[in-house]
Design a protein around this motif. Structure first.
Motif, PDB file in Angstrom:
ATOM      1  N   MET A  31      84.699  27.334  42.018  1.00 53.27           N
ATOM      2  CA  MET A  31      84.555  28.043  43.263  1.00 53.27           C
ATOM      3  C   MET A  31      85.878  28.366  43.879  1.00 53.27           C
ATOM      4  N   THR A  32      86.063  29.645  44.224  1.00 54.00           N
ATOM      5  CA  THR A  32      87.328  30.202  44.631  1.00 54.00           C
ATOM      6  C   THR A  32      87.499  29.604  45.950  1.00 54.00           C
ATOM      7  N   LEU A  33      88.798  29.298  46.270  1.00 54.45           N
ATOM      8  CA  LEU A  33      89.072  28.538  47.721  1.00 54.45           C
ATOM      9  C   LEU A  33      88.585  29.610  48.599  1.00 54.45           C
ATOM     10  N   PHE A  36      85.282  29.214  48.967  1.00 60.40           N
ATOM     11  CA  PHE A  36      84.863  27.868  49.545  1.00 60.40           C
ATOM     12  C   PHE A  36      84.932  27.784  50.976  1.00 60.40           C
ATOM     13  N   GLU A  37      86.219  28.406  51.506  1.00 57.93           N
ATOM     14  CA  GLU A  37      86.419  28.384  53.019  1.00 57.93           C
ATOM     15  C   GLU A  37      85.266  29.057  53.782  1.00 57.93           C
ATOM     16  N   LYS A  38      84.938  30.278  53.190  1.00 54.83           N
ATOM     17  CA  LYS A  38      83.740  30.977  53.879  1.00 54.83           C
ATOM     18  C   LYS A  38      82.512  30.175  53.982  1.00 54.83           C
ATOM     19  N   THR A  39      82.372  29.305  52.729  1.00 50.17           N
ATOM     20  CA  THR A  39      81.043  28.270  52.855  1.00 50.17           C
ATOM     21  C   THR A  39      81.290  27.423  53.891  1.00 50.17           C
ATOM     22  N   LEU A  40      82.505  26.776  54.013  1.00 45.85           N
ATOM     23  CA  LEU A  40      82.665  25.868  54.913  1.00 45.85           C
ATOM     24  C   LEU A  40      82.223  26.161  56.543  1.00 45.85           C
ATOM     25  N   LEU A  68      90.567  20.106  49.843  1.00 45.92           N
ATOM     26  CA  LEU A  68      90.541  18.882  50.716  1.00 45.92           C
ATOM     27  C   LEU A  68      91.200  19.419  52.329  1.00 45.92           C
ATOM     28  N   GLU A  69      92.328  20.045  52.060  1.00 46.29           N
ATOM     29  CA  GLU A  69      92.996  20.632  53.331  1.00 46.29           C
ATOM     30  C   GLU A  69      92.190  21.512  54.007  1.00 46.29           C
ATOM     31  N   ALA A  70      91.382  22.388  53.409  1.00 47.87           N
ATOM     32  CA  ALA A  70      90.629  23.274  53.898  1.00 47.87           C
ATOM     33  C   ALA A  70      89.430  22.560  54.861  1.00 47.87           C
ATOM     34  N   HIS A 248      76.854  34.500  47.940  1.00 49.22           N
ATOM     35  CA  HIS A 248      77.275  35.782  47.889  1.00 49.22           C
ATOM     36  C   HIS A 248      76.704  36.917  48.283  1.00 49.22           C
ATOM     37  N   GLU A 249      75.312  36.628  48.543  1.00 50.56           N
ATOM     38  CA  GLU A 249      74.314  37.593  48.650  1.00 50.56           C
ATOM     39  C   GLU A 249      73.344  37.447  50.085  1.00 50.56           C
TER      40      GLU A 249
END
Length: 289
Positions: A31-33, A36-40, A68-70, A248-249
């Protein structure tokens, strides 16, 4: 709707081939960072705890610290689940990042692979982690898993070697025969260092002839998000058989409120498994025992 935790597969790369795990059929994916951040951000209303694991081992990521930082910046606590094979290549500052709440190490993985790493080196890396935690990092738990306490697949010889290492390292006495008889769920080795016991389980498969009804904690206590963005109802659907939607959709809110997800939740509340994979799942039968 609130989940105890969300299993987010930052990568499906494991690097090993444990005999107790099903073969990975999905294409290799991390998973791209950015995604991943958008998912968080989407997960913030639903949980405060993440588990970086469905099929892969997060310690295979060279930039694990960035994930982890994100997570830390957005207020999440993280559980890392690993085979332990990559402990030597992962810095302590990453393993004990402030976001990390717990580290699970599947000790069975060593005995169920053909590894270049010897037993002494493997166990020393595990014990070094424990020592570092006890000296400098009071927050996280370390959960050492021996999920092989069953008669059919007994690993008595391996477990004896493991226990001997623990007895010496933690200056405690462990009676393997008594533990086999008593079958405790866990044993305290030191402050927030636990040895956790369980038995092998069979991963759900569409090829299984098993067919039962019952309830499950999927979509109740947890969900899974695979490395490709697919949302699945539980942490055992590593191949995305029950793909409720893809982030993504579609937004997570829409996925969780979809007719398929809603019907699954209602079914589990009634003790009914509506999906074929759920009917074939042995693990859910534990909740009815």
């Amino acid at each position: 709707m609130h989940f105890h935790r969300v299993h987010i597969e930052v990568t499906n790369i494991c690097g090993l081939a444990c005999t107790f795990c099903p073969p990975k059929l999905q294409p290799t994916k991390t998973m791209t960072l950015d995604f991943f951040e958008k998912t968080l951000t989407q997960l913030q209303p639903y949980t405060k705890e993440l588990a970086f694991h469905v099929m892969g081992d997060p310690l295979t990521l060279s930039n694990l610290n960035d994930y982890l930082e994100a997570s830390y910046k957005k207020g999440f606590e993280v559980t890392l689940t690993t085979s332990g094979y990559y402990l030597l290549q992962t810095p302590f500052k990453t393993l004990f990042h402030p976001a990390v709440r717990q580290i699970n190490i599947s000790l069975n993985a060593f005995n169920k692979n053909s590894l270049k790493l010897g037993f002494e080196d493997y166990m020393d890396s595990v014990l070094n982690l424990c020592n570092e935690k006890l000296k400098h990092y009071p927050k996280p738990f370390i959960n050492l898993r021996l999920w092989n306490f069953d008669e059919a697949c007994s690993e008595h010889e391996f477990n004896t070697e493991v226990f001997e290492k623990f007895e010496k390292a933690f200056d405690i006495e462990l009676d393997l025969n008594s533990l086999y008889k008593q079958r405790p769920k866990s044993l305290r080795l030191a402050s927030k260092v636990l040895l956790h016991f369980d038995t092998y389980f069979q991963w759900p498969s569409m090829d299984s002839s098993h067919n039962t009804q019952g309830t499950c904690y999927g979509l109740k206590s947890h969900i899974g998000i695979l490395a490709d963005g697919s949302v699945v109802p539980c942490c055992l659907d590593g191949e995305g058989v029950i793909n409720l939607g893809n982030l993504h959709e579609s937004p997570l809110k829409d996925v969780l409120e979809s007719k398929r997800a809603t019907n699954m939740r209602i079914g589990f509340e009634k003790g009914e498994a509506l999906e074929e994979l759920c009917k074939k799942c042995y693990y859910k039968d534990r909740f009815s025992e």
